[in-house]
Write a protein that holds these residues in place. Structure first.
Motif, mmCIF file in Angstrom:
data_model
loop_
_atom_site.group_PDB
_atom_site.id
_atom_site.type_symbol
_atom_site.label_atom_id
_atom_site.label_comp_id
_atom_site.label_asym_id
_atom_site.label_seq_id
_atom_site.Cartn_x
_atom_site.Cartn_y
_atom_site.Cartn_z
ATOM 1 N N VAL A 1 38.095 50.893 57.212
ATOM 2 C CA VAL A 1 38.224 51.589 55.922
ATOM 3 C C VAL A 1 39.027 50.765 54.907
ATOM 4 O O VAL A 1 38.891 50.947 53.693
ATOM 5 N N VAL A 2 39.836 49.818 55.413
ATOM 6 C CA VAL A 2 40.716 49.050 54.522
ATOM 7 C C VAL A 2 39.990 47.874 53.866
ATOM 8 O O VAL A 2 40.221 47.576 52.686
ATOM 9 N N SER A 3 39.109 47.200 54.603
ATOM 10 C CA SER A 3 38.596 45.906 54.134
ATOM 11 C C SER A 3 37.837 45.977 52.803
ATOM 12 O O SER A 3 37.960 45.039 51.998
ATOM 13 N N PRO A 4 37.084 47.045 52.493
ATOM 14 C CA PRO A 4 36.445 47.069 51.174
ATOM 15 C C PRO A 4 37.467 47.074 50.028
ATOM 16 O O PRO A 4 37.239 46.441 48.993
ATOM 17 N N VAL A 5 38.581 47.785 50.229
ATOM 18 C CA VAL A 5 39.588 47.858 49.161
ATOM 19 C C VAL A 5 40.305 46.518 49.024
ATOM 20 O O VAL A 5 40.597 46.065 47.910
ATOM 21 N N ALA A 6 40.569 45.857 50.163
ATOM 22 C CA ALA A 6 41.189 44.529 50.105
ATOM 23 C C ALA A 6 40.264 43.549 49.377
ATOM 24 O O ALA A 6 40.716 42.747 48.549
ATOM 25 N N LEU A 7 38.967 43.639 49.669
ATOM 26 C CA LEU A 7 37.992 42.789 48.970
ATOM 27 C C LEU A 7 38.001 43.078 47.472
ATOM 28 O O LEU A 7 37.974 42.158 46.645
ATOM 29 N N ALA A 8 38.059 44.370 47.128
ATOM 30 C CA ALA A 8 38.049 44.771 45.721
ATOM 31 C C ALA A 8 39.288 44.255 44.994
ATOM 32 O O ALA A 8 39.190 43.766 43.858
ATOM 33 N N LEU A 9 40.453 44.342 45.640
ATOM 34 C CA LEU A 9 41.668 43.853 44.994
ATOM 35 C C LEU A 9 41.587 42.342 44.774
ATOM 36 O O LEU A 9 41.956 41.843 43.706
ATOM 37 N N GLY A 10 41.074 41.613 45.762
ATOM 38 C CA GLY A 10 40.887 40.166 45.594
ATOM 39 C C GLY A 10 39.965 39.847 44.432
ATOM 40 O O GLY A 10 40.215 38.924 43.648
ATOM 41 N N GLN A 11 38.908 40.647 44.314
ATOM 42 C CA GLN A 11 37.955 40.461 43.207
ATOM 43 C C GLN A 11 38.622 40.713 41.867
ATOM 44 O O GLN A 11 38.429 39.950 40.910
ATOM 45 N N GLU A 12 39.436 41.780 41.776
ATOM 46 C CA GLU A 12 40.118 42.071 40.510
ATOM 47 C C GLU A 12 41.108 40.964 40.141
ATOM 48 O O GLU A 12 41.267 40.632 38.966
ATOM 49 N N LYS A 13 41.773 40.392 41.150
ATOM 50 C CA LYS A 13 42.708 39.292 40.858
ATOM 51 C C LYS A 13 41.952 38.076 40.319
ATOM 52 O O LYS A 13 42.412 37.401 39.396
ATOM 53 N N ARG A 14 40.795 37.808 40.927
ATOM 54 C CA ARG A 14 39.978 36.684 40.467
ATOM 55 C C ARG A 14 39.506 36.924 39.030
ATOM 56 O O ARG A 14 39.580 36.035 38.181
ATOM 57 N N VAL A 15 39.034 38.138 38.744
ATOM 58 C CA VAL A 15 38.563 38.452 37.389
ATOM 59 C C VAL A 15 39.710 38.344 36.386
ATOM 60 O O VAL A 15 39.518 37.875 35.256
ATOM 61 N N THR A 16 40.903 38.754 36.786
ATOM 62 C CA THR A 16 42.058 38.643 35.885
ATOM 63 C C THR A 16 42.289 37.186 35.484
ATOM 64 O O THR A 16 42.512 36.886 34.301
ATOM 65 N N GLU A 17 42.194 36.280 36.445
ATOM 66 C CA GLU A 17 42.331 34.850 36.120
ATOM 67 C C GLU A 17 41.232 34.404 35.165
ATOM 68 O O GLU A 17 41.475 33.622 34.232
ATOM 69 N N GLN A 18 40.013 34.893 35.402
ATOM 70 C CA GLN A 18 38.891 34.514 34.528
ATOM 71 C C GLN A 18 39.100 35.034 33.102
ATOM 72 O O GLN A 18 38.859 34.311 32.124
ATOM 73 N N ILE A 19 39.567 36.291 32.998
ATOM 74 C CA ILE A 19 39.794 36.898 31.673
ATOM 75 C C ILE A 19 40.916 36.144 30.943
ATOM 76 O O ILE A 19 40.788 35.814 29.757
ATOM 77 N N ASN A 20 41.997 35.851 31.653
ATOM 78 C CA ASN A 20 43.085 35.096 31.030
ATOM 79 C C ASN A 20 42.603 33.711 30.606
ATOM 80 O O ASN A 20 42.989 33.202 29.548
ATOM 81 N N GLY A 21 41.742 33.124 31.434
ATOM 82 C CA GLY A 21 41.173 31.815 31.098
ATOM 83 C C GLY A 21 40.336 31.874 29.829
ATOM 84 O O GLY A 21 40.372 30.961 28.998
ATOM 85 N N LEU A 22 39.572 32.957 29.667
ATOM 86 C CA LEU A 22 38.759 33.134 28.457
ATOM 87 C C LEU A 22 39.644 33.262 27.216
ATOM 88 O O LEU A 22 39.349 32.674 26.169
ATOM 89 N N ALA A 23 40.721 34.040 27.338
ATOM 90 C CA ALA A 23 41.645 34.193 26.208
ATOM 91 C C ALA A 23 42.289 32.851 25.874
ATOM 92 O O ALA A 23 42.422 32.486 24.698
ATOM 93 N N GLY A 24 42.660 32.112 26.911
ATOM 94 C CA GLY A 24 43.280 30.800 26.707
ATOM 95 C C GLY A 24 42.313 29.821 26.050
ATOM 96 O O GLY A 24 42.701 29.058 25.148
ATOM 97 N N LEU A 25 41.057 29.861 26.489
ATOM 98 C CA LEU A 25 40.043 28.974 25.897
ATOM 99 C C LEU A 25 39.839 29.301 24.419
ATOM 100 O O LEU A 25 39.770 28.391 23.573
ATOM 101 N N ALA A 26 39.739 30.600 24.097
ATOM 102 C CA ALA A 26 39.538 31.006 22.703
ATOM 103 C C ALA A 26 40.690 30.489 21.833
ATOM 104 O O ALA A 26 40.465 29.956 20.742
ATOM 105 N N ARG A 27 41.906 30.631 22.342
ATOM 106 C CA ARG A 27 43.061 30.167 21.569
ATOM 107 C C ARG A 27 43.022 28.655 21.364
ATOM 108 O O ARG A 27 43.229 28.145 20.255
ATOM 109 N N GLN A 28 42.711 27.956 22.459
ATOM 110 C CA GLN A 28 42.640 26.491 22.414
ATOM 111 C C GLN A 28 41.584 26.025 21.415
ATOM 112 O O GLN A 28 41.749 25.008 20.740
ATOM 113 N N GLU A 29 40.500 26.805 21.297
ATOM 114 C CA GLU A 29 39.409 26.441 20.390
ATOM 115 C C GLU A 29 39.675 26.902 18.956
ATOM 116 O O GLU A 29 38.836 26.691 18.073
#
Ligand code: FE2
Ligand code: FE2
Length: 176
Positions: A83-111
């Motif tokens: 019962v735990v592993s789907p939620v652990a997978l989901a949290l890992g996915q959200e952490k990855r997306v957070t890095e991607q979103i921050n990267g997008l904001a950083g790219l926009a600023r840089q540009e």
């Protein structure tokens, strides 16, 4: 006008959001099949939010007269051992997306692409909420993994993840 680099990266992100949608549907269906309807409901709703994120990004590109490329996505994980592993997978996915979103904001600023930088602000706030919600859920399922009905009772009582719906500051999703 958004920078070309930002448009390319935002189109990649649309793929990540759809992949998150598919993964959350797969998790919801897994819990539904296990007759854990509150966990299923939570992930069906999360899936809809991911679809909306993709559609908000598509609307931004439409408004900017840039091409939105609708991607195919890799197959999600569908088999889970407990019962735990789907939620652990989901949290890992959200952490990855957070890095991607921050990267997008950083790219926009840089540009020097200030409208795109501003567009990303809502997603930065959204990711903070999603990480907090998923971390809370992970603690709950870890604590009660041998008593799944306690998890169900908790979700029915606390309405985890309900707070985000109806946010008037959210960008407009395409087609809505
Ligand atoms: Fe998302
Ligand atoms: Fe998310």
């Amino acid at each position: 006008m958004p920078s070309d680099a930002f448009v390319a990266r935002l189109n990649e992100q649309i793929g990540h959001e759809y992949a998150a949608h598919q993964q959350y549907v797969a998790i919801a269906v897994h819990y539904d099949a296990e007759t854990l309807p509150q966990l299923a409901r939570f992930f069906y709703r999360q899936a809809l939010e991911e679809r909306d994120h993709a559609m908000m990004m598509i609307q931004y590109l439409l408004d900017a007269d840039e091409q939105a490329v609708i991607p195919g996505v890799a197959a999600p994980q569908v088999d889970f051992g407990d019962v735990v592993s789907p939620v652990a997978l989901a949290l890992g996915q959200e952490k990855r997306v957070t890095e991607q979103i921050n990267g997008l904001a950083g790219l926009a600023r840089q540009e020097g692409d200030y409208s795109s930088e501003q567009f990303m602000q809502w997603f930065i706030k959204e990711q903070i909420e999603e990480i907090a919600t998923m971390s809370d859920l992970l603690r709950v399922v870890q604590r009660s993994q041998d008593h799944p009905m306690d998890i169900e009772d908790y979700l029915a009582r606390e309405r985890l993840g309900d707070a985000g719906s109806g946010d008037p500051t959210a960008p407009h999703p395409a087609g809505a």
